[in-house]
Design a protein around this motif. Structure first.
Motif, mmCIF file in Angstrom:
data_model
loop_
_atom_site.group_PDB
_atom_site.id
_atom_site.type_symbol
_atom_site.label_atom_id
_atom_site.label_comp_id
_atom_site.label_asym_id
_atom_site.label_seq_id
_atom_site.Cartn_x
_atom_site.Cartn_y
_atom_site.Cartn_z
ATOM 1 N N PHE A 95 15.595 -29.281 -62.139
ATOM 2 C CA PHE A 95 15.310 -27.854 -62.103
ATOM 3 C C PHE A 95 14.534 -27.473 -60.850
ATOM 4 N N ASN A 97 11.496 -25.742 -60.463
ATOM 5 C CA ASN A 97 10.043 -25.889 -60.353
ATOM 6 C C ASN A 97 9.625 -27.329 -60.625
ATOM 7 N N ASN A 100 7.089 -27.989 -63.606
ATOM 8 C CA ASN A 100 7.439 -27.719 -65.005
ATOM 9 C C ASN A 100 8.487 -28.650 -65.574
ATOM 10 N N GLN A 101 8.848 -29.713 -64.871
ATOM 11 C CA GLN A 101 9.816 -30.639 -65.458
ATOM 12 C C GLN A 101 9.289 -32.059 -65.492
ATOM 13 N N ILE A 102 8.040 -32.230 -65.087
ATOM 14 C CA ILE A 102 7.436 -33.560 -65.169
ATOM 15 C C ILE A 102 6.566 -33.590 -66.417
ATOM 16 N N ILE A 103 6.849 -34.535 -67.287
ATOM 17 C CA ILE A 103 6.277 -34.492 -68.620
ATOM 18 C C ILE A 103 5.027 -35.361 -68.740
ATOM 19 N N ARG B 214 5.852 -19.235 -69.463
ATOM 20 C CA ARG B 214 7.026 -19.555 -68.660
ATOM 21 C C ARG B 214 7.128 -21.071 -68.449
ATOM 22 N N ARG B 215 5.970 -21.672 -68.157
ATOM 23 C CA ARG B 215 5.980 -23.129 -67.984
ATOM 24 C C ARG B 215 6.458 -23.820 -69.258
ATOM 25 N N ASP B 218 10.228 -23.552 -69.549
ATOM 26 C CA ASP B 218 10.839 -24.450 -68.555
ATOM 27 C C ASP B 218 10.756 -25.895 -69.027
ATOM 28 N N LEU B 219 9.564 -26.265 -69.496
ATOM 29 C CA LEU B 219 9.356 -27.655 -69.881
ATOM 30 C C LEU B 219 10.230 -28.024 -71.076
#
Ligand SMILES: Nc1ncnc2c1ncn2[C@@H]1O[C@H](COP(=O)(O)OP(=O)(O)OP(=O)(O)O)[C@@H](O)[C@H]1O
Ligand SMILES: [Mg+2]
Lengths: 288, 269
Positions: A95, A97, A100-103, B214-215, B218-219
């Motif tokens: 994605f 950002n 916002n995709q690293i957990i 929003r985060r 997205d997550l």
């Protein structure tokens, strides 16, 4: 050969609802998309803001399902719920950002997240994490916290996280939009290498023209429709049409076009700076 | 840099204690805290202190990091101590001045109660100093797993904890950014009475909530895309496995508890 990704008449409508859940408006974000991608291909999707690129990308991962039309990924119909997990294993998604995709808060654990979810045995997870971190050139950061990395590095971690799931295809939705030029270059280079070396099908969604020059095939979207398609050279040669869709050709192509308008005999479909200097040198020395 | 703030207070070093399975550390810390309430004489405190001192030495965590944990509760400590001091009735009156009476029993109780609280705090401090937050959530998930049968969403809660650990520094940084942006627009967070100041926080809180929401969406998408499907059928990259040292640690803890209980029963002071 059967295409790896096959979209036919793909339509997606977002409906706006009021508090009671009644539909108050319909927004047709995709309007009859036909796209075919061969396995191992590298295709780029271009389009201005709101043209429906992200909506299309989410379909490839079964995060959204078609309102009308069909989409097959590796022979699986995305509209069937039971295909969700197999499709997500086949087509990974990166994605826009990076944050916002690293957990996880350790790099290696984040890369291991996908394989953990898939139920891969522990030793195999470690092998995959090592392999994919090496292939994006981030192995030495494996023990770090993602919070300490630059945007480009985080995006490469996200790519490694997808790689570790061993997908056949990676969809990247504007992976470089929030990066600086050097981060952008590193990410695009990584993507191209994955395509060449590991033969992973790449679908790169972007609005930076410079990034699509390496693609086999380019689709230009506007208002939910595919308006132009062809090799990068074919598409960039039609700069007036691109401008209509609020897209600009790369700087080099623009310079070449300007020169050719001035009456210099120069091809219109130049993609790389080296190509232009080459031709200009030849013209100067009288070869052309 | 603001991103460097750590939640919890992990002190990174190599030690036997650091290498123990986090479950051992959680269980033993609880056992230690409970043991503090199993005796009521001086010898018990001496044993508890000695034991704690040994563990601290083994953990290689500097003592000043451990006592730092007492600071935030100093007020509460003094307050309970004073309550105990003035309100304990007894036979041996030491001071009597108007309504204030201090008895020998009161003094003893005050000291013991304060010691107990101090040991409790530094004991749990040591655990968080020697265990990464990630290991802690892992340990809690595994230890509480039996609660799954009672339909307690243990895996989900642990996942939420670890996501919170990742996003707190990001949100802190974002708050800082929003605050600066509002200051640049002439916002004033310092002056006025308390209500005024609370009201002036709205321009920070609202954007922060919007961005956090929003985060979160997205997550959630990113987790879906990576085949996240709840705890079922999930494997672990770093599974918790007891090793020899962990068993030994449990045995040592058991020994300590036994000693404390026996001392409480048979030692005269
Ligand atoms: N969740 C949603 N609900 C309703 N409408 C949406 C939603 N997501 C997108 N849209 C609308 O669908 C259209 C296409 O959006 P999409 O996000 O696919 O565009 P995009 O090409 O990815 O744009 P960008 O370059 O800004 O990322 C837009 O008009 C947008 O407003
Ligand atoms: Mg988009």
């Amino acid at each position: 050969m059967k295409p790896f990704i096959n979209a036919k008449g793909l339509v997606h409508e977002y409906s706006r609802r009021d508090e009671e859940g009644n539909v108050t408006g319909i927004n047709r974000a995709l309007d009859g998309i036909d796209i075919e991608v061969k396995a191992g291909g590298f295709i780029a999707v271009l389009g201005a803001n709101g043209s429906g690129k992200s909506t299309f990308a989410k379909h490839l991962n079964a995060l959204l399902v078609p309102t009308e039309g069909t989409l097959y990924v590796d022979g699986m119909d995305t509209s069937e719920q039971k295909n969700n997990l197999p499709i997500r294993r086949t087509a990974g998604m990166v994605f826009q950002n990076p944050d916002n995709q690293i957990i996880s808060n350790v790099v290696e654990e984040d890369v291991g997240f996908g394989p953990e979810n898939m139920g891969v045995p522990t030793e195999e997870i470690w092998r995959r994490v090592e392999e994919s971190l090496k292939s994006v050139g981030m192995y030495e950061y494996r023990k770090d916290s993602p919070n300490h990395l630059s945007g480009g590095q985080k995006q490469r971690i996200a790519i490694a996280g997808i790689m570790a799931m061993k997908p056949k295809c990676i969809v990247l939705d504007e992976p470089t939009a929030m990066l600086d030029p050097s981060g952008r270059k590193a990410v695009i280079k990584t993507v191209k290498e994955l395509n060449k070396k590991e033969n992973i099908t790449i679908i790169l969604i972007t609005h930076y023209m410079e990034e699509v020059t390496g693609a086999d095939y380019v689709y230009v979207m506007s208002e939910g429709q595919v308006k132009m398609k062809g090799t990068p050279r074919q598409v960039f040669a039609r700069s007036e049409e691109l401008a209509k869709y609020r897209l600009m050709v790369p700087e080099v192509t623009k310079i070449a076009l300007g020169l050719s308008k001035k009456g210099i005999n120069i091809p219109k479909d130049i993609l790389y700076p080296e190509e232009l200097t080459d031709i200009l040198l030849k013209i100067k020395s009288g070869v052309l | 840099m603001i991103r460097d703030i750590t939640i919890g207070q992990y002190y990174a070093t190599e030690s036997i204690i650091h290498k123990l399975d986090p479950r051992v550390k959680v269980v033993c810390t609880f056992a230690y805290i409970i043991s503090l309430f199993c005796f009521n004489q001086l010898s018990g405190y001496i044993i508890a202190a000695l034991f704690f001192w040994c563990i601290t030495k083994l953990s290689k965590v500097p003592f000043k990091f451990i006592v730092r944990g007492i600071k935030p509760i100093l007020f509460m400590l003094v307050f309970t101590a004073l309550l105990n001091l003035f309100w304990t009735s007894g036979e041996h009156i030491l001071i009597k001045y108007g309504v204030i009476t201090i008895t020998a029993e009161g003094v003893k109780r005050t000291i013991f109660m304060a010691l107990r609280l101090v040991f409790l705090i530094i004991g749990s401090s040591l655990m968080t100093l020697a265990t990464t937050p990630n290991q802690l959530t892992d340990a809690i998930e595994k230890l509480l797993r039996p609660l799954n049968k009672l339909k307690v969403p243990v895996h989900e809660v642990a996942m939420m904890m670890s996501i919170a650990l990742r996003f707190i520094p990001i949100l802190v940084e974002e708050t800082d950014k929003i605050m600066k942006a509002q200051l640049a627009r002439g916002a004033d967070f310092e002056s006025g009475n308390i209500f005024h100041r609370i009201k002036s926080m709205a321009p920070i809180i609202i954007p922060l909530f919007v961005s956090a929401a929003r985060r979160a969406t997205d997550l959630a998408l990113a987790m879906d895309a990576r085949c996240y499907n709840g705890g079922e059928g999930r494997t672990k990259m770093k599974p918790l496995k007891y090793k020899k040292q962990d068993i030994i640690a449990y045995l040592i803890m058991l020994l300590y508890i036994t000693v404390i209980i026996i001392a409480g029963k048979y030692l005269p002071f």
